[in-house]
Design a protein around this motif. Sequence first.
Motif: not given
Length: 160
Positions: A7-27, A66-72
């Motif tokens: 269930e967690q794998q399916a959810f992570a795969e379904e929303h993986h685009g959020l991680l990619l969008d975050f990376m793109a937004k912050h270059s 993700l913002r918190s992780e990047l800040s840390n």
Amino acid sequence: MKPLTPEQQAFAEEHHGLLLDFMAKHSLGDDYYDLLANRYLKVVVRYLSEEALRKYSFSTVVWYHLRSELSNYARDQVGKLQEIPIEFYCEIPAPEIVPIDDGLWRVIEDNLTYKQFEAIQFRNQGYTNREIAELCGVGRKAIEKRFARIRKILSDYKEN
């Protein structure tokens, strides 16, 4: 981290685009992917296991983390020494050494005190006036006076 449930794998795969969008937004380049992906997977597990988090949208929760992780990561990098490749040093031309004529040497020997000479040595090593004052055990104003005297000696020599 233990393996994700199906269930967690399916959810992570379904929303993986959020991680990619975050990376793109912050270059962010690919070198940040592992760092952020680990945090992303931890958020997936928490989001699915903690009922209180689900009152917020997953995108809000994951971006916050993700913002918190990047800040840390940025904070941790500030204190680290940066390694500079040796090739960088090879591109710096050696400074030209201007020869000092005998007359200037005589003026320096006759007028320059040991303390003034010491201050010049520290300055040539890249120390600031404040650091030189601490090393010499005097106030910053005393160091500034030493350099003013040195400039006067050199100025008088150039005029003659």
